[in-house]
Design an enzyme around this catalytic site. Sequence first.
Site, short mmCIF file in Angstrom:
data_model
loop_
_atom_site.label_atom_id
_atom_site.label_comp_id
_atom_site.label_asym_id
_atom_site.label_seq_id
_atom_site.Cartn_x
_atom_site.Cartn_y
_atom_site.Cartn_z
CG HIS A 566 -1.68 1.28 1.43
ND1 HIS A 566 -2.99 1.42 1.06
CD2 HIS A 566 -1.29 2.48 1.92
CE1 HIS A 566 -3.39 2.68 1.32
NE2 HIS A 566 -2.37 3.33 1.86
CD GLU A 567 1.97 3.45 3.69
OE1 GLU A 567 2.20 4.55 3.14
OE2 GLU A 567 0.93 3.24 4.35
CG HIS A 570 0.71 6.38 -0.90
ND1 HIS A 570 -0.47 6.99 -1.22
CD2 HIS A 570 0.50 5.76 0.29
CE1 HIS A 570 -1.36 6.75 -0.27
NE2 HIS A 570 -0.79 6.00 0.66
#
Length: 810
Positions: A566-567, A570
């Site tokens: 998820h990170e 970004h």
Amino acid sequence: MRYFFTASLVVASLAGHIYGHRQAAPSPHDEGRVSYQRKSLGFGPEHPHAVFRSSQYQIKTNGFTPGDASMDPFEVAGRFVEDVLMSEYPLDSAFRFRSDSYTDKNTGVSHFYVRQLINGLEVTDGDMNINIKDGMVISYGNSFYNGPIPDPFTNPSAASSPLQKSCDQVIQTLKTFRRPPVVDSEQVIMGQVPASDDSTHMLEHIAESTCSLIPLPESFASDDMADFRPALLAFMMNATPDPKVASDILSNFESHKEAMEVTPTNHFTPGETTMTFTVGNVPDAVSPVKAKLAYTQILNEAGDNTELHLVWKFEVEMQDNWYETSVSASAPHNIISVVDWASDAYAPIPKKPQVPVASYSVFKWGVNDPECGNRTLEKENFDALASPVGWHSVPFSNDPSLKGVRLRTKDFYRNTSTTWGNNVFAQENWEGQNAFINNYRPDAGDSKEFHFEYDPQETDKSGALDEAQAYINATVAQLFYTTNLVHDLYYRYGFDEVSGNFQQYNFGRGGAENDAVIANAQDGSGFNNANFMTPPDGQNGRMRMYLWNTALPYRDGDLEAGIVIHELSHGLSTRLTGGPANSGCLGWGESGGMGEGWGDFLATTIRSSKVYSDFAMGSWAANRANGIRNYPYSLDEEINPSTYKTLDKPGYWGVHAVGEVWAEILWVVSQGLIKKHGFSTELFPPTPLEDGTVPTGDFYRTDKKGPLVPKHGNSLMVQLVLNGMKLQACRPSFFDARDAIIQADQVLTGGENFCTLWDGFAARGLGVDATVVNRTPWGGGIRTNGYTKPIACEEPETPKEPKSPKHKAL
Ligand SMILES: *[C@@H]1O[C@H](CO)[C@@H](O)[C@H](O)[C@H]1NC(C)=O
Ligand SMILES: *[C@@H]1O[C@H](CO)[C@@H](O)[C@H](O)[C@H]1NC(C)=O
Ligand SMILES: *[C@@H]1O[C@H](CO)[C@@H](O)[C@H](O)[C@H]1NC(C)=O
């Protein structure tokens, strides 16, 4: 002019407001760490005139004859801007092509990024992205200012702020919905407010942070628009999470102003007349601030178009944030817009140095977290295209730990036996500070066997941190392994050097380099979260992973692949949307929300298997079956009822809740593709041959000429999602991102999945008849679900049933 309804210094308490009190008694080691919600500002004016046009009917071509495939795409783009678009714009409006424009190697689509210039100044939100294939403009996004040109160096409009109306709206909504806050101490968040019952929390959070910006006292403002120091201090006192710093700025304003070290830096940028400055000694900034005079668009009185406002544009790196902001150049120096670059989540192959490959004891790729499997011994199975020299080599010249060191070597690559390589620098960061080079990382020696123990024992709270720190070797190795694999995977789907990926060295393949991901394990700045800062291409991304004190022994976010993915996503979505050098395209509202959603979607897709299953995000780390979102991702509307209209709920003002809706819609769309094309158990494309060509294997279609097309539903969806990011406009809405995915399919397959994709979008309310009105600088607005598909996809004999009222009630 005062639109603020609170002028007191409440700013910094907001991080603690929701979470602070649910902290268990801290152990001596835990001191100062709180369940973490970073302070982050993000808002800006709406652009009612902004468009993303992806259908040929919509692309105006007056006087412009496109379609000569042999024409240089750059020339096509130039003529398109001049002939077609500039005819609508004021005469003195100019533009420049950004140097981060590129051509996608697989699809052949050229992505051009254009910045508007007026009076020689950049319009910070005057963006065009133009997508060209075979001499045709296939889509473009445009938010150029189209009103009259103001006189140079005057501020044409009053310093109103985009916030006034929205803040009023938030207060109004709060009054309507206010209930006693209920806080469940078990609920933990990745930057998100829990459970929809507490929908007022997000609003309170917004009201307490953004709506209570501190105005600069009139006497501090400057009449001289060339003196940006008051504007910068006005921003800093609102941006700092520390109330002491904020009040110190106010009480010692003059001395802060005088202490700033301003250095002019001249860049040669054709068409631009303005100088830029770097500013040292700015309170709470961790590196010199960049400053530049520019225009930003603000909404006009009628709310149907924009006007120009002279601003100072600052880039400010802080401990927990990395801001790009526009502050009014004239008194009272209101903050007009702010984006936080931090978010909470076929050339020949160079010869690889002949060094032994490393191996790791890890939860292997596909094992999402320790509840899903045990650790195994895995090889450094780097992808030869994405990481030509493996994961543990970096050129001496691009190694930040050797800066200023005189080298006595003829070798080009430095081979490391630590978690230090071309894509990732992984280390502990117990101190929670910004330094990373000398932080501890395991050294596996010549054998490069990163086989470290992970066997945390249950302790009481006071020993829990020590227990976690005892396996730091294992956790850093895991973070290094997962991050490298994500680098390689995304690379193979097109997140390469020219499109802005994260690498210290780019092997001569274009793009800006010296920007590997700085990956901090067990970061000491908080608990129960994770975040990622994405500056523009050429500057290191920074990922911070935290421990979760949701159970004993503590759970380590580094070991939950979904959170790491998820990170890292970004970084992917921020660099691909609006071009590698513009990190300001996913700052707030629907676009900021999708920035979260893509990460959840990709993490969930990566862990999924042939037999369908629902998945929750972060359930191991959070020690909560349903994880850190409101619902698990599911095809079943009983389990996850999210639709487009869900965004209107008061609890959905934050980017994570918005993102959850987007991820759910993508999940539904992707299951449609899987139903049609099957499922590939392998998401990695086949290893390239020696000469750099890619065999099709069972992965790519063989029945199609042209770009490589993944054969299966899940791999195709990942490809369409990435290609869509490249096509969509800066600050995309849900509609724009949907249209970009549909166009990505048009480019890749000739539109074979047009109706399958629309089926999925329409199933969750994002059909052709979906609408939105009255969006605000953070989101909000009123939406109508649309369940209609394009006429070409409607089956006439079965008229579409309206959805059950349950969904309407959301
Ligand atoms: C890296 O490893 C390769 C193969 O062992 C070797 O040729 C090269 O010299 C090494 N680089 C250095 C700086 O030791
Ligand atoms: C891990 O291994 C142990 C012992 O072999 C086994 O009991 C357990 O089920 C395994 N855990 C998972 C999640 O596979
Ligand atoms: C980590 O690994 C190193 C060897 O690289 C070893 O010396 C050290 O004791 C290990 N640390 C811990 C906390 O296990």
